[in-house]
Structures are given as structure tokens and as C-alpha cells.
Write a protein that holds these residues in place. Structure first.
Motif, PDB file in Angstrom:
ATOM      1  N   VAL A  75      -7.539 -12.394  -1.311  1.00  0.00           N
ATOM      2  CA  VAL A  75      -6.360 -11.821  -1.950  1.00  0.00           C
ATOM      3  C   VAL A  75      -5.272 -11.639  -0.891  1.00  0.00           C
ATOM      4  CG1 VAL A  75      -5.409  -9.831  -3.169  1.00  0.00           C
ATOM      5  CG2 VAL A  75      -7.690 -10.671  -3.743  1.00  0.00           C
ATOM      6  N   LYS A  79      -2.411 -10.627  -4.484  1.00  0.00           N
ATOM      7  CA  LYS A  79      -2.576 -11.734  -5.429  1.00  0.00           C
ATOM      8  C   LYS A  79      -3.704 -12.667  -4.981  1.00  0.00           C
ATOM      9  CE  LYS A  79       2.263 -11.895  -6.961  1.00  0.00           C
ATOM     10  NZ  LYS A  79       3.465 -12.765  -7.112  1.00  0.00           N
ATOM     11  N   LEU A  80      -4.434 -13.196  -5.972  1.00  0.00           N
ATOM     12  CA  LEU A  80      -5.521 -14.122  -5.669  1.00  0.00           C
ATOM     13  C   LEU A  80      -4.972 -15.366  -4.974  1.00  0.00           C
ATOM     14  CD1 LEU A  80      -8.556 -14.836  -6.015  1.00  0.00           C
ATOM     15  CD2 LEU A  80      -7.924 -15.978  -8.155  1.00  0.00           C
ATOM     16  N   HIS A 133       0.674 -18.462 -10.365  1.00  0.00           N
ATOM     17  CA  HIS A 133       0.966 -17.258 -11.139  1.00  0.00           C
ATOM     18  C   HIS A 133       2.005 -17.603 -12.194  1.00  0.00           C
ATOM     19  CE1 HIS A 133      -1.364 -14.539  -8.521  1.00  0.00           C
ATOM     20  NE2 HIS A 133      -1.089 -15.461  -7.613  1.00  0.00           N
ATOM     21  N   ILE A 160      -5.551 -11.467 -15.610  1.00  0.00           N
ATOM     22  CA  ILE A 160      -5.813 -10.550 -14.507  1.00  0.00           C
ATOM     23  C   ILE A 160      -6.017  -9.133 -15.054  1.00  0.00           C
ATOM     24  CG2 ILE A 160      -4.910  -9.552 -12.392  1.00  0.00           C
ATOM     25  CD1 ILE A 160      -3.252 -12.075 -12.014  1.00  0.00           C
ATOM     26  N   SER A 163      -5.724  -6.451  -9.556  1.00  0.00           N
ATOM     27  CA  SER A 163      -5.517  -7.299  -8.384  1.00  0.00           C
ATOM     28  C   SER A 163      -4.877  -6.485  -7.273  1.00  0.00           C
ATOM     29  CB  SER A 163      -4.628  -8.496  -8.744  1.00  0.00           C
ATOM     30  OG  SER A 163      -4.513  -9.401  -7.661  1.00  0.00           O
ATOM     31  N   PHE A 168     -10.426  -7.131  -7.083  1.00  0.00           N
ATOM     32  CA  PHE A 168      -9.852  -8.148  -7.974  1.00  0.00           C
ATOM     33  C   PHE A 168     -10.773  -8.307  -9.166  1.00  0.00           C
ATOM     34  CE2 PHE A 168      -9.451 -12.390  -9.714  1.00  0.00           C
ATOM     35  CZ  PHE A 168      -8.070 -12.510  -9.856  1.00  0.00           C
TER      36      PHE A 168
END
Length: 207
Positions: A75, A79-80, A133, A160, A163, A168
Motif C-alpha cells: 500500500v 492506496k493498493l 483507481h 474497497i 485502505s 487493506f
């Protein structure tokens, strides 16, 4: 001649009655190179994660689960960004059959060479190759999925749930065509099996 025509008509009807499970089909293409993502490393939580599968045939459908074995997600700025996880194929089981004999037979067949050849390939793996995204708040996840001895790159959308740098969580619901990975067993002539399998994935990773 009439008998021959009747036979082919029945066969065509049987094929046409095999519907795929509900769900958007994941985009599938040849495997691609995996990059190295940087960021916070989170360990996949097998106990908090789940994979539910569903397959259909002419006379009905079957559903069950498979356990995640381990994995790591990356992450970056909440964000992943990347990661991978391993699936323990030996845990593949059925949830809709109540008779132990029929349940055992189905699970044994699914683990055989007709399907996932679990003795030869005890684990499967998913390696993230790209994350986008989207404007709708979801993410499009692309990754190399290895089943048996084949690897294909699939893309699917995920919702999601949470996150951050410490946790996550996301869920996804999509279909794959099993034949893309060499799982080509057709089923009985009067009870054909759908090509697509529905997968519902709940993935949780924590710091």
C-alpha cells in the motif's frame, strides 16, 4: 435420418441449456511481467479473507470455498499498489451438498486431474501487475493468476472496504473461463458443465 437429426437436436439443446454463473467476466490475456511496488507491506490475513466459488451445470449448480494460504500486499500513500497471495488448493470444498458421500465424491473429483490436479499443483497464486483507481470509487486490479501449470493475466473490478498504511480490505465478484487454464472437463453428455466459474473474493491484509 430422423433419429440422427433427433440426436443432434437433443445434444444442441443440452449445450444451450448450460448457462454461466452470474457475474462480469474478468478480462483475460497472456501473462505479463510483474514489477516491484514500493510502500507499506501488509500481511494477508487468511482467517479474515475468503474465496467462494460457484459452478453451474445443466441440472443445477455447486458452490464452496477455498482458503488463502498466505500473501503480502503493498500500500502506497493509502492506496493498493501491488502484492500477491497464495491459495491452498487442498482446502477446496463443497458447501451445498449435505450427503457426506456425494460431497466427498464431488470434492475428490474437483481435486483430480479432470479439474485442478491438486496433488500435482497444491497451490495457486495471484500476483498483481497493475492497479487503476476508477472514477466510480472502485479499483481495477490486473494480475497473473496461476492455476495448475498455466498462468494468465486477468483484470477485474473490486470494491474497497478499507485502505490505509495499516489495513487493506476489498471484495470482488467476477467470472473466469476455466478452460483458459486447461481445465477442460466437459461433464456428462446429459449434464454438461459451464465453462465459467464465479469467484467471490474477500481480501484482508494487516500491518
Amino acid at each position: 435420418m430422423k433419429k440422427v437429426f433427433f440426436f443432434f437436436s437433443v445434444a444442441a439443446l443440452a449445450v444451450s441449456c448450460v448457462s454461466n454463473p452470474e457475474g462480469d467476466k474478468a478480462e483475460t490475456k497472456d501473462a505479463v511481467a510483474t514489477g516491484v511496488a514500493e510502500g507499506d507491506k501488509l500481511a494477508v490475513d487468511p482467517a479474515g479473507s475468503s474465496i467462494t466459488w460457484l459452478g453451474k451445470k445443466v441440472t443445477g449448480q455447486h458452490t464452496g470455498t477455498i482458503n488463502l494460504h498466505s500473501g503480502e500486499l503493498i500500500v502506497s500513500e493509502g492506496k493498493l499498489a501491488g502484492g500477491s497471495f497464495t491459495i491452498d488448493m487442498a482446502t477446496l470444498n463443497n458447501k451445498d451438498l449435505t450427503d457426506p458421500e456425494y460431497k466427498g465424491k464431488l470434492e475428490t473429483h474437483l481435486k483430480s486431474d479432470d479439474f485442478f490436479a491438486v496433488e500435482k499443483y497444491p497451490t495457486s497464486k495471484f500476483e498483481i501487475t497493475e492497479v487503476k483507481h476508477l472514477d466510480n470509487g472502485k479499483i481495477a486490479v490486473a494480475g497473473n493468476l496461476t492455476l495448475r501449470d498455466a498462468t494468465k493475466n486477468i483484470t477485474y473490478e473490486a470494491d474497497i472496504i478499507e485502505s490505509s498504511a495499516t489495513k487493506f480490505a476489498a471484495k470482488a465478484d467476477f467470472n473466469i473461463n476455466r478452460k483458459d487454464w486447461g481445465v477442460a472437463y466437459e461433464g456428462m453428455k446429459d449434464d454438461l458443465i459451464s465453462d465459467e466459474i464465479n469467484l467471490k473474493i474477500n481480501l484482508v491484509a494487516i500491518k
